[in-house]
Motif scaffolding. Sequence first.
Motif, PDB file in Angstrom:
ATOM      1  N   LEU A  16      88.357  98.543  25.364  1.00  0.00           N
ATOM      2  CA  LEU A  16      89.152  98.313  26.469  1.00  0.00           C
ATOM      3  C   LEU A  16      88.806  99.436  27.744  1.00  0.00           C
ATOM      4  O   LEU A  16      88.763  98.981  28.934  1.00  0.00           O
ATOM      5  N   ARG A  17      88.714 100.478  27.331  1.00  0.00           N
ATOM      6  CA  ARG A  17      88.385 101.444  28.341  1.00  0.00           C
ATOM      7  C   ARG A  17      86.972 101.359  28.932  1.00  0.00           C
ATOM      8  O   ARG A  17      86.742 101.870  29.718  1.00  0.00           O
ATOM      9  N   ILE A  18      86.083 100.954  27.912  1.00  0.00           N
ATOM     10  CA  ILE A  18      84.618 100.766  28.195  1.00  0.00           C
ATOM     11  C   ILE A  18      84.501  99.702  29.559  1.00  0.00           C
ATOM     12  O   ILE A  18      84.038  99.857  30.550  1.00  0.00           O
ATOM     13  N   ILE A  19      85.365  98.464  29.144  1.00  0.00           N
ATOM     14  CA  ILE A  19      85.381  97.423  30.152  1.00  0.00           C
ATOM     15  C   ILE A  19      85.776  98.124  31.608  1.00  0.00           C
ATOM     16  O   ILE A  19      85.189  97.840  32.593  1.00  0.00           O
ATOM     17  N   ALA A  20      86.979  98.865  31.359  1.00  0.00           N
ATOM     18  CA  ALA A  20      87.837  99.480  32.549  1.00  0.00           C
ATOM     19  C   ALA A  20      86.733 100.238  33.077  1.00  0.00           C
ATOM     20  O   ALA A  20      86.403 100.268  34.709  1.00  0.00           O
ATOM     21  N   GLN A  21      85.986 101.183  32.689  1.00  0.00           N
ATOM     22  CA  GLN A  21      84.971 102.101  33.080  1.00  0.00           C
ATOM     23  C   GLN A  21      84.000 101.077  34.042  1.00  0.00           C
ATOM     24  O   GLN A  21      83.647 101.584  35.110  1.00  0.00           O
ATOM     25  N   LEU A  22      83.227 100.235  33.286  1.00  0.00           N
ATOM     26  CA  LEU A  22      82.335  99.514  33.987  1.00  0.00           C
ATOM     27  C   LEU A  22      82.759  98.752  35.141  1.00  0.00           C
ATOM     28  O   LEU A  22      81.908  98.298  36.007  1.00  0.00           O
ATOM     29  N   TRP A  23      83.943  98.392  35.218  1.00  0.00           N
ATOM     30  CA  TRP A  23      84.432  97.645  36.426  1.00  0.00           C
ATOM     31  C   TRP A  23      85.002  98.562  37.287  1.00  0.00           C
ATOM     32  O   TRP A  23      85.490  98.251  38.451  1.00  0.00           O
ATOM     33  N   LEU A  47      88.021  90.112  44.734  1.00  0.00           N
ATOM     34  CA  LEU A  47      87.081  91.141  45.281  1.00  0.00           C
ATOM     35  C   LEU A  47      86.683  91.921  44.398  1.00  0.00           C
ATOM     36  O   LEU A  47      85.650  92.235  44.292  1.00  0.00           O
ATOM     37  N   ASN A  48      87.349  92.291  43.130  1.00  0.00           N
ATOM     38  CA  ASN A  48      86.924  92.875  41.902  1.00  0.00           C
ATOM     39  C   ASN A  48      85.800  92.010  41.179  1.00  0.00           C
ATOM     40  O   ASN A  48      84.808  92.549  41.156  1.00  0.00           O
ATOM     41  N   ILE A  49      86.095  90.631  41.149  1.00  0.00           N
ATOM     42  CA  ILE A  49      84.971  89.869  40.688  1.00  0.00           C
ATOM     43  C   ILE A  49      83.526  89.896  41.633  1.00  0.00           C
ATOM     44  O   ILE A  49      82.442  89.890  40.797  1.00  0.00           O
ATOM     45  N   GLN A  50      83.854  89.712  42.810  1.00  0.00           N
ATOM     46  CA  GLN A  50      82.612  89.710  43.573  1.00  0.00           C
ATOM     47  C   GLN A  50      82.039  90.986  43.645  1.00  0.00           C
ATOM     48  O   GLN A  50      80.674  90.820  43.469  1.00  0.00           O
ATOM     49  N   ASN A  51      82.728  92.147  43.486  1.00  0.00           N
ATOM     50  CA  ASN A  51      81.926  93.182  43.363  1.00  0.00           C
ATOM     51  C   ASN A  51      81.071  93.565  42.269  1.00  0.00           C
ATOM     52  O   ASN A  51      80.136  93.973  42.134  1.00  0.00           O
ATOM     53  N   GLU A  54      78.084  91.262  42.254  1.00  0.00           N
ATOM     54  CA  GLU A  54      76.975  91.703  42.907  1.00  0.00           C
ATOM     55  C   GLU A  54      76.315  92.718  42.549  1.00  0.00           C
ATOM     56  O   GLU A  54      75.134  93.087  42.776  1.00  0.00           O
ATOM     57  N   SER A  55      76.781  93.555  41.479  1.00  0.00           N
ATOM     58  CA  SER A  55      76.362  94.618  40.981  1.00  0.00           C
ATOM     59  C   SER A  55      75.412  94.162  39.734  1.00  0.00           C
ATOM     60  O   SER A  55      74.649  95.097  39.085  1.00  0.00           O
ATOM     61  N   LEU A  56      75.329  92.923  39.284  1.00  0.00           N
ATOM     62  CA  LEU A  56      74.745  92.544  38.173  1.00  0.00           C
ATOM     63  C   LEU A  56      73.052  92.082  38.565  1.00  0.00           C
ATOM     64  O   LEU A  56      73.117  91.719  39.838  1.00  0.00           O
ATOM     65  N   PRO A  57      72.331  92.331  37.589  1.00  0.00           N
ATOM     66  CA  PRO A  57      70.969  91.975  37.970  1.00  0.00           C
ATOM     67  C   PRO A  57      70.925  90.376  37.713  1.00  0.00           C
ATOM     68  O   PRO A  57      71.659  89.849  37.414  1.00  0.00           O
ATOM     69  N   PRO A  58      69.675  89.696  38.538  1.00  0.00           N
ATOM     70  CA  PRO A  58      69.649  88.504  38.649  1.00  0.00           C
ATOM     71  C   PRO A  58      69.551  87.657  37.246  1.00  0.00           C
ATOM     72  O   PRO A  58      70.362  86.637  37.403  1.00  0.00           O
ATOM     73  N   MET A 141      85.728  82.656  39.282  1.00  0.00           N
ATOM     74  CA  MET A 141      84.220  83.112  39.742  1.00  0.00           C
ATOM     75  C   MET A 141      83.328  81.780  40.279  1.00  0.00           C
ATOM     76  O   MET A 141      82.177  82.014  40.453  1.00  0.00           O
ATOM     77  N   PRO A 142      83.629  80.541  40.148  1.00  0.00           N
ATOM     78  CA  PRO A 142      82.690  79.606  40.336  1.00  0.00           C
ATOM     79  C   PRO A 142      82.045  79.613  41.748  1.00  0.00           C
ATOM     80  O   PRO A 142      80.954  79.542  41.843  1.00  0.00           O
ATOM     81  N   LEU A 143      82.711  79.779  42.905  1.00  0.00           N
ATOM     82  CA  LEU A 143      82.043  80.043  44.174  1.00  0.00           C
ATOM     83  C   LEU A 143      81.322  81.036  44.308  1.00  0.00           C
ATOM     84  O   LEU A 143      80.442  80.997  44.894  1.00  0.00           O
ATOM     85  N   ILE A 144      81.642  82.172  43.809  1.00  0.00           N
ATOM     86  CA  ILE A 144      80.672  83.411  44.024  1.00  0.00           C
ATOM     87  C   ILE A 144      79.428  83.247  43.076  1.00  0.00           C
ATOM     88  O   ILE A 144      78.466  83.624  43.503  1.00  0.00           O
ATOM     89  N   ILE A 145      79.777  82.702  41.897  1.00  0.00           N
ATOM     90  CA  ILE A 145      78.418  82.521  41.041  1.00  0.00           C
ATOM     91  C   ILE A 145      77.420  81.508  41.807  1.00  0.00           C
ATOM     92  O   ILE A 145      76.294  81.855  41.775  1.00  0.00           O
ATOM     93  N   SER A 146      78.181  80.508  42.315  1.00  0.00           N
ATOM     94  CA  SER A 146      77.195  79.360  42.878  1.00  0.00           C
ATOM     95  C   SER A 146      76.461  79.968  44.208  1.00  0.00           C
ATOM     96  O   SER A 146      75.179  79.698  44.606  1.00  0.00           O
ATOM     97  N   LYS A 147      76.936  81.149  44.941  1.00  0.00           N
ATOM     98  CA  LYS A 147      76.337  81.659  45.897  1.00  0.00           C
ATOM     99  C   LYS A 147      75.342  82.357  45.805  1.00  0.00           C
ATOM    100  O   LYS A 147      74.396  82.902  46.693  1.00  0.00           O
ATOM    101  N   ARG A 148      75.230  83.005  44.589  1.00  0.00           N
ATOM    102  CA  ARG A 148      74.092  83.796  44.146  1.00  0.00           C
ATOM    103  C   ARG A 148      72.999  83.212  43.240  1.00  0.00           C
ATOM    104  O   ARG A 148      73.152  82.296  42.598  1.00  0.00           O
ATOM    105  N   THR A 149      71.970  83.439  43.804  1.00  0.00           N
ATOM    106  CA  THR A 149      70.747  82.962  43.109  1.00  0.00           C
ATOM    107  C   THR A 149      69.704  83.965  42.376  1.00  0.00           C
ATOM    108  O   THR A 149      69.499  85.056  42.874  1.00  0.00           O
ATOM    109  N   PRO A 150      69.633  83.368  41.119  1.00  0.00           N
ATOM    110  CA  PRO A 150      68.671  84.471  40.203  1.00  0.00           C
ATOM    111  C   PRO A 150      67.450  84.656  40.917  1.00  0.00           C
ATOM    112  O   PRO A 150      66.794  83.944  41.604  1.00  0.00           O
TER     113      PRO A 150
END
Length: 150
Positions: A16-23, A47-51, A54-58, A141-150
């Motif tokens: 759980l600490r790892i997840i928190a750190q990576l977020w 906002l946290n989900i969007q950030n 956006e930090s993820l690779p395609p 997250m669906p709207l955020i996912i659909s806006k990103r293109t790999p």
Amino acid sequence: MPKLSQSLGKYDMGFLRIIAQLWGLEPTFKDKKNAIQHLTAEMVKPLNIQNMLESLPPEATAALQDLSIHQGRILRSSFARSYGEIRKVGAGKRDREANFLSPLNTSELLWFRGLIHEGFFETEQGIQEFIYIPTDLLASMPLIISKRTP
């Protein structure tokens, strides 16, 4: 499918600490219940989900899009063929080697961030193991996912 709090409940405090750190969250939890409540509240904030997204690779965004298209879950074996296996290591080895800092594949990258989870679900073919996105996280997250293109 389970909610995020139910999914996080499977993990030890170290994970759980790892997840928190990576977020980018401060992992100063008093106990597991407090950690789950805090992470759940923070991880579903738009906002946290969007950030995070956006930090993820395609390729990670593509994996989330794939899950989203399949109502948030894909058979574990199919997901692993497409995006890699999640290494099974104990808490001690995980913490010593800090393998969360260098995931081997897309599956591990998403798993260490708490974006995907493993679980068994009843199907027409019987109980099967899936990789899934918790329902409340998927709903955020669906709207955020659909806006990103790999």
